[in-house]
Design an enzyme around this catalytic site. Structure first.
Site, PDB file in Angstrom:
ATOM      1  N   ASP A 129       0.842  -1.196   0.000  1.00  0.00           N
ATOM      2  CA  ASP A 129       0.000   0.000   0.000  1.00  0.00           C
ATOM      3  C   ASP A 129       0.876   1.243   0.000  1.00  0.00           C
ATOM      4  O   ASP A 129       1.802   1.359   0.801  1.00  0.00           O
ATOM      5  CB  ASP A 129      -0.915  -0.002   1.230  1.00  0.00           C
ATOM      6  CG  ASP A 129      -2.072   0.982   1.081  1.00  0.00           C
ATOM      7  OD1 ASP A 129      -2.432   1.316  -0.070  1.00  0.00           O
ATOM      8  OD2 ASP A 129      -2.607   1.428   2.110  1.00  0.00           O
ATOM      9  N   HIS A 136      -4.530  13.680   1.432  1.00  0.00           N
ATOM     10  CA  HIS A 136      -4.661  12.752   2.564  1.00  0.00           C
ATOM     11  C   HIS A 136      -3.391  12.784   3.412  1.00  0.00           C
ATOM     12  O   HIS A 136      -3.446  12.837   4.642  1.00  0.00           O
ATOM     13  CB  HIS A 136      -4.930  11.336   2.054  1.00  0.00           C
ATOM     14  CG  HIS A 136      -4.904  10.284   3.120  1.00  0.00           C
ATOM     15  ND1 HIS A 136      -5.942  10.105   4.010  1.00  0.00           N
ATOM     16  CD2 HIS A 136      -3.957   9.364   3.458  1.00  0.00           C
ATOM     17  CE1 HIS A 136      -5.628   9.109   4.840  1.00  0.00           C
ATOM     18  NE2 HIS A 136      -4.444   8.644   4.528  1.00  0.00           N
ATOM     19  N   GLU A 201     -10.643   3.583   4.150  1.00  0.00           N
ATOM     20  CA  GLU A 201      -9.808   4.408   3.285  1.00  0.00           C
ATOM     21  C   GLU A 201     -10.198   4.140   1.843  1.00  0.00           C
ATOM     22  O   GLU A 201     -10.244   2.988   1.407  1.00  0.00           O
ATOM     23  CB  GLU A 201      -8.316   4.110   3.497  1.00  0.00           C
ATOM     24  CG  GLU A 201      -7.801   4.589   4.852  1.00  0.00           C
ATOM     25  CD  GLU A 201      -6.278   4.591   4.955  1.00  0.00           C
ATOM     26  OE1 GLU A 201      -5.626   3.837   4.201  1.00  0.00           O
ATOM     27  OE2 GLU A 201      -5.754   5.356   5.788  1.00  0.00           O
ATOM     28  N   GLU A 203      -9.379   4.018  -1.821  1.00  0.00           N
ATOM     29  CA  GLU A 203      -8.158   3.897  -2.620  1.00  0.00           C
ATOM     30  C   GLU A 203      -8.460   3.215  -3.943  1.00  0.00           C
ATOM     31  O   GLU A 203      -9.473   2.533  -4.091  1.00  0.00           O
ATOM     32  CB  GLU A 203      -7.106   3.040  -1.893  1.00  0.00           C
ATOM     33  CG  GLU A 203      -6.785   3.504  -0.483  1.00  0.00           C
ATOM     34  CD  GLU A 203      -5.532   2.849   0.098  1.00  0.00           C
ATOM     35  OE1 GLU A 203      -4.776   2.213  -0.690  1.00  0.00           O
ATOM     36  OE2 GLU A 203      -5.312   2.973   1.309  1.00  0.00           O
ATOM     37  N   ASP A 235      -9.018   0.196   2.369  1.00  0.00           N
ATOM     38  CA  ASP A 235      -7.966  -0.193   3.313  1.00  0.00           C
ATOM     39  C   ASP A 235      -8.444   0.156   4.726  1.00  0.00           C
ATOM     40  O   ASP A 235      -8.058   1.174   5.304  1.00  0.00           O
ATOM     41  CB  ASP A 235      -6.673   0.562   2.957  1.00  0.00           C
ATOM     42  CG  ASP A 235      -5.545   0.275   3.919  1.00  0.00           C
ATOM     43  OD1 ASP A 235      -5.535  -0.802   4.523  1.00  0.00           O
ATOM     44  OD2 ASP A 235      -4.663   1.149   4.064  1.00  0.00           O
ATOM     45  N   LYS A 255      -3.820  -2.135  10.110  1.00  0.00           N
ATOM     46  CA  LYS A 255      -4.208  -2.154   8.698  1.00  0.00           C
ATOM     47  C   LYS A 255      -4.440  -3.553   8.148  1.00  0.00           C
ATOM     48  O   LYS A 255      -5.122  -3.703   7.148  1.00  0.00           O
ATOM     49  CB  LYS A 255      -3.071  -1.519   7.871  1.00  0.00           C
ATOM     50  CG  LYS A 255      -2.773  -0.070   8.201  1.00  0.00           C
ATOM     51  CD  LYS A 255      -3.744   0.847   7.515  1.00  0.00           C
ATOM     52  CE  LYS A 255      -3.256   2.281   7.541  1.00  0.00           C
ATOM     53  NZ  LYS A 255      -4.122   3.133   6.713  1.00  0.00           N
TER      54      LYS A 255
END
Ligand code: MN
Length: 429
Positions: A129, A136, A201, A203, A235, A255
């Site tokens: 990632d 951000h 998140e 993405e 995420d 995560k």
């Protein structure tokens, strides 16, 4: 390359494809599906249907296709073929689905998508990632380090960390709230328990096509050839665990408990018309180092994609309310292009393999209506988001569902979508 398969006037004999918000015949995304608990098959989404490619191949409708790749139970082999082979597959599918004379032969291999189960499109060997969403990075940096939001390496290095492939799940698989360590700023010692600052998140995921041998870097001019396609990636992040664990080695258990992806691979070939110039860097920012700079990548390496994130709480669903949109913004808010993160990843000789997944990092717009995480929208949990149900959220509660969408658009072309990336939060175990 833009060609006849992107023609806005093209229509399919699969009528639901024409005007379909995600899967018109100009898209032709690849995925892996099953029916009635049966075996996994490679398919292509067309309107409300999925075409079984193995069946089509066995019936002689795709005679030029690579047999072992197209009848496999993951896309890894297909992804690893040269880009020219993927383009040939796209052109073959386009012909099958636009020429009415093929209708009778192909129709038996179409299945209503609603009745199919989608799986991970590839066996993901490795997942990395990145952190290329500049707004951000600024927003989150300011929350974690008010005096020093953007570290000096950010404008030179596409920052990333190695994530965990084993816990990536396709859209629809629920997320169990993680347990972990958190320490309140005024507490002497941490406690262990369910996250109280669970976040999402927004993405993009980048699917690696052809890889590179260990020791061999990927030149920036060649990097686009190593990208098979794109997906949406949520995420999920436990901000309380993250704040306590992230120094000095970066994200770990905050995560890796689960990431959710949209199951369709939107191919690099499908996205050709939506390529745009990488936004110019602000005045005074350094130029990318030469190994990350390619004039063609700068001219065409970004994507004209609109991203959204929405929430639906248990109470909202019980009352039949539509999901509430939390954010909407362009995917071009990336400081580095997809090609640059591929090249950077392989620049030390690290080998990438077909079916590896790279996350871009959270993509936020400069303004709060486009912030790609709750942490940013609520200013670190200080300003709750009001929902139309009368509820409010700082972070996610059990029963909340997050839905991500993406639509690629360009003047003169029909828009294509990514399909859904959604998952509901279940209580901790
Ligand atoms: Mn992330």
């Amino acid at each position: 390359m833009i060609d006849h398969s992107h023609d806005a006037a093209a229509i399919s004999w699969v009528e639901s494809a024409n005007g379909h918000p995600d899967f018109p015949v100009q898209n032709l995304p690849l995925g892996v599906f099953s029916r009635d608990g049966g075996e996994r098959r490679i398919g292509v989404a067309i309107g409300d249907y999925i075409l079984d490619l193995a069946d089509a191949y066995e019936a002689g409708l795709l005679p030029w296709a690579n047999a072992s790749a197209i009848t496999a139970t993951t896309l890894n082999r297909l992804m690893g073929l040269p880009a020219a082979d993927r383009l040939a597959l796209r052109h073959g599918l386009f012909a099958l689905l636009t020429r009415t004379e093929n209708c009778a032969e192909v129709q038996p291999f179409l299945h209503l998508a609603q009745a199919c189960k989608m799986h991970l499109p590839a066996m993901i060997g490795d997942y990395t990632d990145f952190y290329v969403g500049i707004h951000h990075a600024n927003n989150v940096g300011a929350l974690f380090r008010p005096d020093n939001p953007l570290l000096p390496n950010y404008k030179y290095v596409p920052i990333g960390y190695h994530g965990r492939a084993s816990s990536i799940r396709p859209s629809g698989v629920p997320l169990v709230r993680p347990n972990g360590q958190r320490k309140a700023p005024d507490a002497d010692v941490p406690v262990f328990g369910p996250s109280v600052r669970l976040d999402y998140e927004l993405e993009l995921g980048v699917w690696i096509g052809g890889g590179n041998a260990l020791g061999d870097p990927i030149a920036i001019a060649d990097a686009a050839q190593h990208i098979a396609g794109f997906c949406l990636l949520n995420d999920w992040s436990a901000r309380d665990f993250q704040a306590w664990e992230y120094q000095p080695l970066g994200p770990f258990l905050a995560k890796n408990f689960q990431s959710t992806i949209s199951p369709w691979v939107i191919t690099a070939e499908a996205l050709a018309p939506y390529r745009i110039a990488q936004p110019a860097r602000p005045q005074g920012d350094p130029a990318p180092l030469p190994y990350l700079f390619d004039a063609d990548d700068q001219a065409h390496g970004a994507l004209g994609i609109t991203l959204t994130a929405s929430i639906s709480t248990a109470a909202m669903r019980a009352r039949g309310m539509m999901p509430h949109r939390l954010s909407k913004g362009p995917a071009s808010n990336m400081y580095w292009t997809a090609a640059q993160i591929v090249t950077h990843h392989a620049s030390n000789g690290c080998n990438l393999n077909p079916g590896d997944l790279l996350g871009t990092g959270t993509i936020s717009a400069p303004t709060s209506d486009g912030y790609g995480s709750l942490m940013e929208q609520t200013n670190g949990g200080k300003a709750p988001v009001d929902l139309p149900s009368g509820e409010a959220r700082t972070f996610l509660e059990d029963g909340d569902e997050i839905l991500l969408t993406a639509t690629a658009h360009a003047e003169g072309f029909v828009s294509i979508g990514f399909g859904e990336c959604r998952a509901i939060v279940l209580p901790a175990r």
